[in-house]
Scaffold this motif. Structure first.
Motif, PDB file in Angstrom:
ATOM      1  N   ILE A 129       5.678   3.960 -16.821  1.00  0.00           N
ATOM      2  CA  ILE A 129       5.241   4.081 -15.436  1.00  0.00           C
ATOM      3  C   ILE A 129       3.934   4.885 -15.395  1.00  0.00           C
ATOM      4  CG2 ILE A 129       5.835   5.139 -13.214  1.00  0.00           C
ATOM      5  CD1 ILE A 129       7.509   2.724 -13.747  1.00  0.00           C
ATOM      6  N   HIS A 130       2.929   4.378 -14.677  1.00  0.00           N
ATOM      7  CA  HIS A 130       1.662   5.090 -14.531  1.00  0.00           C
ATOM      8  C   HIS A 130       1.348   5.262 -13.039  1.00  0.00           C
ATOM      9  CE1 HIS A 130       1.065   4.156 -18.742  1.00  0.00           C
ATOM     10  NE2 HIS A 130       1.283   2.887 -18.467  1.00  0.00           N
ATOM     11  N   GLY A 131       0.547   6.252 -12.732  1.00  0.00           N
ATOM     12  CA  GLY A 131       0.049   6.371 -11.369  1.00  0.00           C
ATOM     13  C   GLY A 131      -0.861   5.178 -11.071  1.00  0.00           C
ATOM     14  N   VAL A 132      -0.854   4.689  -9.844  1.00  0.00           N
ATOM     15  CA  VAL A 132      -1.660   3.494  -9.528  1.00  0.00           C
ATOM     16  C   VAL A 132      -3.152   3.749  -9.756  1.00  0.00           C
ATOM     17  CG1 VAL A 132      -0.040   2.388  -7.935  1.00  0.00           C
ATOM     18  CG2 VAL A 132      -1.725   4.040  -7.036  1.00  0.00           C
ATOM     19  N   PHE A 133      -3.603   5.014  -9.633  1.00  0.00           N
ATOM     20  CA  PHE A 133      -5.037   5.294  -9.829  1.00  0.00           C
ATOM     21  C   PHE A 133      -5.431   5.263 -11.308  1.00  0.00           C
ATOM     22  CE2 PHE A 133      -4.087   7.852  -5.847  1.00  0.00           C
ATOM     23  CZ  PHE A 133      -4.493   6.836  -5.007  1.00  0.00           C
ATOM     24  N   ALA A 134      -4.427   5.206 -12.201  1.00  0.00           N
ATOM     25  CA  ALA A 134      -4.694   5.043 -13.640  1.00  0.00           C
ATOM     26  C   ALA A 134      -4.485   3.589 -14.058  1.00  0.00           C
ATOM     27  CB  ALA A 134      -3.799   5.975 -14.457  1.00  0.00           C
ATOM     28  N   THR A 135      -4.269   2.695 -13.108  1.00  0.00           N
ATOM     29  CA  THR A 135      -4.088   1.259 -13.388  1.00  0.00           C
ATOM     30  C   THR A 135      -4.968   0.434 -12.459  1.00  0.00           C
ATOM     31  OG1 THR A 135      -2.427   0.576 -11.737  1.00  0.00           O
ATOM     32  CG2 THR A 135      -1.606   1.766 -13.679  1.00  0.00           C
ATOM     33  N   ARG A 136      -5.065  -0.859 -12.752  1.00  0.00           N
ATOM     34  CA  ARG A 136      -5.821  -1.768 -11.898  1.00  0.00           C
ATOM     35  C   ARG A 136      -4.877  -2.585 -11.011  1.00  0.00           C
ATOM     36  NH1 ARG A 136     -11.344  -1.524 -14.070  1.00  0.00           N
ATOM     37  NH2 ARG A 136     -11.864  -3.335 -12.820  1.00  0.00           N
ATOM     38  N   TRP A 143      -3.447   4.941 -22.376  1.00  0.00           N
ATOM     39  CA  TRP A 143      -2.173   4.205 -22.399  1.00  0.00           C
ATOM     40  C   TRP A 143      -2.395   2.733 -22.723  1.00  0.00           C
ATOM     41  CZ3 TRP A 143      -1.522   0.099 -19.242  1.00  0.00           C
ATOM     42  CH2 TRP A 143      -2.250   0.044 -18.052  1.00  0.00           C
ATOM     43  N   ARG A 186      -1.820  -0.255  -4.108  1.00  0.00           N
ATOM     44  CA  ARG A 186      -2.467   1.056  -4.059  1.00  0.00           C
ATOM     45  C   ARG A 186      -2.712   1.388  -2.587  1.00  0.00           C
ATOM     46  NH1 ARG A 186      -5.137   0.193  -8.419  1.00  0.00           N
ATOM     47  NH2 ARG A 186      -6.551   1.942  -8.214  1.00  0.00           N
ATOM     48  N   PRO A 187      -2.947   2.663  -2.249  1.00  0.00           N
ATOM     49  CA  PRO A 187      -3.054   3.028  -0.826  1.00  0.00           C
ATOM     50  C   PRO A 187      -4.092   2.213  -0.049  1.00  0.00           C
ATOM     51  CG  PRO A 187      -2.801   5.010  -2.149  1.00  0.00           C
ATOM     52  CD  PRO A 187      -2.937   3.879  -3.123  1.00  0.00           C
ATOM     53  N   ASN A 188      -5.260   1.990  -0.656  1.00  0.00           N
ATOM     54  CA  ASN A 188      -6.269   1.131  -0.022  1.00  0.00           C
ATOM     55  C   ASN A 188      -6.486  -0.075  -0.948  1.00  0.00           C
ATOM     56  OD1 ASN A 188      -7.118   2.734   2.360  1.00  0.00           O
ATOM     57  ND2 ASN A 188      -7.708   4.231   0.807  1.00  0.00           N
ATOM     58  N   LEU A 192       2.817   4.190  -5.309  1.00  0.00           N
ATOM     59  CA  LEU A 192       1.979   5.217  -5.954  1.00  0.00           C
ATOM     60  C   LEU A 192       2.123   5.218  -7.470  1.00  0.00           C
ATOM     61  CD1 LEU A 192       2.213   8.302  -3.556  1.00  0.00           C
ATOM     62  CD2 LEU A 192       0.271   6.769  -3.919  1.00  0.00           C
ATOM     63  N   GLN A 193       3.238   4.666  -7.972  1.00  0.00           N
ATOM     64  CA  GLN A 193       3.404   4.563  -9.424  1.00  0.00           C
ATOM     65  C   GLN A 193       3.929   3.174  -9.731  1.00  0.00           C
ATOM     66  OE1 GLN A 193       5.646   7.948 -10.920  1.00  0.00           O
ATOM     67  NE2 GLN A 193       3.870   9.282 -10.576  1.00  0.00           N
ATOM     68  N   ASN A 201       0.807  -1.226   0.000  1.00  0.00           N
ATOM     69  CA  ASN A 201       0.000   0.000   0.000  1.00  0.00           C
ATOM     70  C   ASN A 201       0.844   1.283   0.000  1.00  0.00           C
ATOM     71  OD1 ASN A 201       0.879   0.166   2.618  1.00  0.00           O
ATOM     72  ND2 ASN A 201      -1.161   0.020   3.562  1.00  0.00           N
TER      73      ASN A 201
END
Lengths: 144, 144
Positions: free
Chosen positions: A75-82, A138, A86-88, A65-66, A62
């Protein structure tokens, strides 16, 4: 904001190497065991053809972040990937309900690891949950 | 299984009476503020047309297992409804991303109350998340 497991997802996948690339492509029928104290919450669930499952991704990191995706090296932000990292670390999957037998649901289309803690079940509604033409830039570029 | 807020959802809805019946029908553009420490997780999110949001339903009653829906008077298990009252009160909504400005996302299609804590963002994929012909039996019958 504290979660409690409402059941356990049983699958044939013991390690991340065993899991299919995406749950939707899994052909296995898996069983979800709902704990007895939550069984009353299942009333009429057999009237739902598809279920949204939320579950806890136990082994996830958790702090990430990327990340990069198996599909590409960018490299992508985790919120743009599945990514599970991720934080939660809450997993989300739309699954097909095959049948309910008491406190057990037989479902199709999940790639969670065996013994994954289940957090929530919601009925899937095509009217409010289905978007036919969503784009993930992407990802589209890497499929070409 | 402890969650941490990654941001705050700002909407014009101050009480449950103000909210639209379903987020998907909301025409308001709302702002999501991502906390600075998670902003790196947003890289490339502007390439996603639609986002899955998970959020914490603050005022929900997590002891409720059966409920009736505004659509009808029959009692259903909470897992067969989208009621906010459920053992783990996590809200789920598919939304449209209008634009990203730094740590703020402008989105359309959410019915959450103002100041709702955001838990997760995932890119929506039509390929894995859209089911065109899902059925919720009790809901279909009440629409006739």
């Amino acid at each position: 904001m504290e979660l409690k497991p409402i059941g356990i997802i049983h699958t044939p996948y013991r390690t991340t190497w065993d899991t299919p690339f995406q749950g939707r492509s899994s052909i296995e029928t898996c069983e979800i065991e709902i704990f007895k104290e939550y069984e009353d919450g299942l009333k009429d669930i057999d009237q739902c053809s598809h279920l949204i499952l939320l579950y806890w991704l136990d082994g996830a990191d958790n702090r990430v972040l990327q990340t990069h995706n198996p599909f590409d090296t960018d490299i992508h932000g985790v919120f743009a990937t599945r990514s599970p990292n991720r934080p939660n670390p809450i997993g989300f999957q739309v699954t097909e309900l095959i049948e309910r037998k008491g406190s057990v649901l037989r479902i199709k289309g999940i790639d969670a690891l065996d013994k994954t803690p289940l957090i929530d079940i919601k009925p899937y509604s095509s009217g409010i949950d289905a978007i036919g033409d969503a784009k993930i830039g992407w990802f589209e570029r890497n499929r070409r």
